[in-house]
Design a protein around this motif. Structure first.
Motif, PDB file in Angstrom:
ATOM      1  N   ASP A  47       0.803  -1.214   0.000  1.00 15.95           N
ATOM      2  CA  ASP A  47       0.000   0.000   0.000  1.00 15.95           C
ATOM      3  C   ASP A  47       0.843   1.273   0.000  1.00 15.95           C
ATOM      4  OD1 ASP A  47      -2.522   1.376   0.072  1.00 15.95           O
ATOM      5  OD2 ASP A  47      -2.180   1.750   2.208  1.00 15.95           O
ATOM      6  N   LYS A  48       1.915   1.298   0.777  1.00 16.37           N
ATOM      7  CA  LYS A  48       2.690   2.536   0.976  1.00 16.37           C
ATOM      8  C   LYS A  48       4.141   2.451   0.504  1.00 16.37           C
ATOM      9  CE  LYS A  48      -0.597   4.799   2.961  1.00 16.37           C
ATOM     10  NZ  LYS A  48      -1.302   5.774   2.140  1.00 16.37           N
ATOM     11  N   GLY A  49       4.581   1.288   0.059  1.00 17.88           N
ATOM     12  CA  GLY A  49       5.983   1.117  -0.321  1.00 17.88           C
ATOM     13  C   GLY A  49       6.439   2.058  -1.413  1.00 17.88           C
ATOM     14  N   LEU A  50       5.614   2.237  -2.425  1.00 13.38           N
ATOM     15  CA  LEU A  50       5.972   3.121  -3.520  1.00 13.38           C
ATOM     16  C   LEU A  50       6.087   4.562  -3.042  1.00 13.38           C
ATOM     17  CD1 LEU A  50       6.607   2.658  -6.466  1.00 13.38           C
ATOM     18  CD2 LEU A  50       4.212   3.038  -7.007  1.00 13.38           C
ATOM     19  N   ASP A  51       5.164   4.990  -2.184  1.00 17.21           N
ATOM     20  CA  ASP A  51       5.222   6.357  -1.644  1.00 17.21           C
ATOM     21  C   ASP A  51       6.477   6.560  -0.792  1.00 17.21           C
ATOM     22  OD1 ASP A  51       2.822   7.084  -2.841  1.00 17.21           O
ATOM     23  OD2 ASP A  51       1.627   6.469  -1.114  1.00 17.21           O
ATOM     24  N   ILE A  52       6.813   5.561   0.016  1.00 18.12           N
ATOM     25  CA  ILE A  52       8.010   5.655   0.856  1.00 18.12           C
ATOM     26  C   ILE A  52       9.261   5.727  -0.029  1.00 18.12           C
ATOM     27  CG2 ILE A  52       9.432   4.419   2.563  1.00 18.12           C
ATOM     28  CD1 ILE A  52       6.722   3.301   3.665  1.00 18.12           C
ATOM     29  N   GLY A  53       9.296   4.903  -1.070  1.00 23.98           N
ATOM     30  CA  GLY A  53      10.425   4.934  -2.000  1.00 23.98           C
ATOM     31  C   GLY A  53      10.549   6.274  -2.702  1.00 23.98           C
ATOM     32  N   LEU A  54       9.406   6.828  -3.113  1.00 22.28           N
ATOM     33  CA  LEU A  54       9.422   8.138  -3.770  1.00 22.28           C
ATOM     34  C   LEU A  54       9.903   9.225  -2.821  1.00 22.28           C
ATOM     35  CD1 LEU A  54       6.133   8.011  -5.852  1.00 22.28           C
ATOM     36  CD2 LEU A  54       8.468   8.055  -6.714  1.00 22.28           C
ATOM     37  N   LEU A  55       9.510   9.127  -1.557  1.00 29.51           N
ATOM     38  CA  LEU A  55       9.976  10.100  -0.570  1.00 29.51           C
ATOM     39  C   LEU A  55      11.499  10.104  -0.500  1.00 29.51           C
ATOM     40  CD1 LEU A  55       9.619  12.099   1.790  1.00 29.51           C
ATOM     41  CD2 LEU A  55       9.426  10.097   3.285  1.00 29.51           C
ATOM     42  N   LEU A  59      14.110  13.072  -1.519  1.00 32.40           N
ATOM     43  CA  LEU A  59      15.113  13.541  -0.559  1.00 32.40           C
ATOM     44  C   LEU A  59      16.511  13.495  -1.173  1.00 32.40           C
ATOM     45  CD1 LEU A  59      13.846  11.859   2.737  1.00 32.40           C
ATOM     46  CD2 LEU A  59      13.885  14.312   2.223  1.00 32.40           C
ATOM     47  N   ALA A  60      16.813  12.426  -1.897  1.00 35.48           N
ATOM     48  CA  ALA A  60      18.134  12.290  -2.518  1.00 35.48           C
ATOM     49  C   ALA A  60      18.355  13.354  -3.584  1.00 35.48           C
ATOM     50  CB  ALA A  60      18.290  10.893  -3.116  1.00 35.48           C
ATOM     51  N   VAL A  61      17.302  13.681  -4.323  1.00 36.35           N
ATOM     52  CA  VAL A  61      17.418  14.689  -5.374  1.00 36.35           C
ATOM     53  C   VAL A  61      17.546  16.094  -4.780  1.00 36.35           C
ATOM     54  CG1 VAL A  61      16.147  15.796  -7.263  1.00 36.35           C
ATOM     55  CG2 VAL A  61      16.244  13.303  -7.127  1.00 36.35           C
ATOM     56  N   LEU A  62      16.836  16.360  -3.696  1.00 37.84           N
ATOM     57  CA  LEU A  62      16.845  17.701  -3.105  1.00 37.84           C
ATOM     58  C   LEU A  62      18.036  17.959  -2.178  1.00 37.84           C
ATOM     59  CD1 LEU A  62      13.057  18.222  -2.264  1.00 37.84           C
ATOM     60  CD2 LEU A  62      14.354  19.121  -4.202  1.00 37.84           C
ATOM     61  N   ALA A  63      18.628  16.922  -1.634  1.00 40.89           N
ATOM     62  CA  ALA A  63      19.723  17.091  -0.672  1.00 40.89           C
ATOM     63  C   ALA A  63      20.856  17.968  -1.200  1.00 40.89           C
ATOM     64  CB  ALA A  63      20.247  15.734  -0.210  1.00 40.89           C
ATOM     65  N   PRO A  64      21.304  17.798  -2.454  1.00 43.10           N
ATOM     66  CA  PRO A  64      22.394  18.669  -2.935  1.00 43.10           C
ATOM     67  C   PRO A  64      22.015  20.153  -2.957  1.00 43.10           C
ATOM     68  CG  PRO A  64      22.146  16.774  -4.373  1.00 43.10           C
ATOM     69  CD  PRO A  64      20.988  16.743  -3.417  1.00 43.10           C
ATOM     70  N   LEU A  65      20.736  20.457  -3.106  1.00 43.03           N
ATOM     71  CA  LEU A  65      20.323  21.861  -3.096  1.00 43.03           C
ATOM     72  C   LEU A  65      20.523  22.482  -1.714  1.00 43.03           C
ATOM     73  CD1 LEU A  65      17.023  21.664  -5.187  1.00 43.03           C
ATOM     74  CD2 LEU A  65      19.278  22.417  -5.947  1.00 43.03           C
TER      75      LEU A  65
END
Length: 152
Positions: A47-55, A59-65
């Motif tokens: 139910d929530k695995g995909l949402d958790i993975g997307l989160l 986070l990985a994409v935004l961290a360098p910013l």
């Protein structure tokens, strides 16, 4: 040993063969959850695995910013070159495809097996790079739309 253990082992072996650490690790985790009879976790993952993975992906994409003090000036430079604008358009199209993939996987979750198998074949025989199910789903959804247009 049940059929589900054999399937998990096959997925693990394919992950090792394809040099996909994430697929191999996922198979090991699923094996342990099944072996330890932690069945209550499976509905949460479904139910929530995909949402958790997307989160975690966001986070990985935004961290360098956040960690790069020059990020704002680099961000502004994107709009100053043709390559930067093409990168921007590429990102827009990729997110559109990923959104289409998410919708397809939510409507037809059984397709994930075909996408994983196709990704593994591409990795093993075409020297491809592992992609997530959203991109594979997005490409599948695009082909499905194209197929529907050609048939009508």
């Amino acid at each position: 040993m049940g059929k589900e253990y054999i399937l998990i082992f096959i997925i693990f072996a394919l992950g090792v063969l394809a040099k996909s650490d994430l697929l191999s690790l996922a198979a090991v985790i699923l094996f342990l959850l099944k072996f330890l009879q932690l069945h209550s976790i499976f509905p949460i993952l479904e139910d929530k695995g995909l949402d958790i993975g997307l989160l975690f992906l966001i986070l990985a994409v935004l961290a360098p910013l956040i960690t790069n003090s020059k990020a704002l000036s680099e961000l502004m430079n994107v709009f100053k070159s043709p390559l930067g604008i093409l990168a921007l358009i590429g990102g827009l199209l990729a997110t559109q495809l990923n959104g289409m993939g998410l919708n397809l996987l939510e409507d037809k979750p059984q397709l994930i097996i075909g996408m994983v198998l196709g990704s593994l074949i591409g990795i093993i025989f075409l020297d491809g790079i592992p992609v997530g199910p959203l991109m594979a789903g997005g490409v599948t959804a695009f082909f499905l739309k194209l197929f529907k247009i050609l048939i009508n």
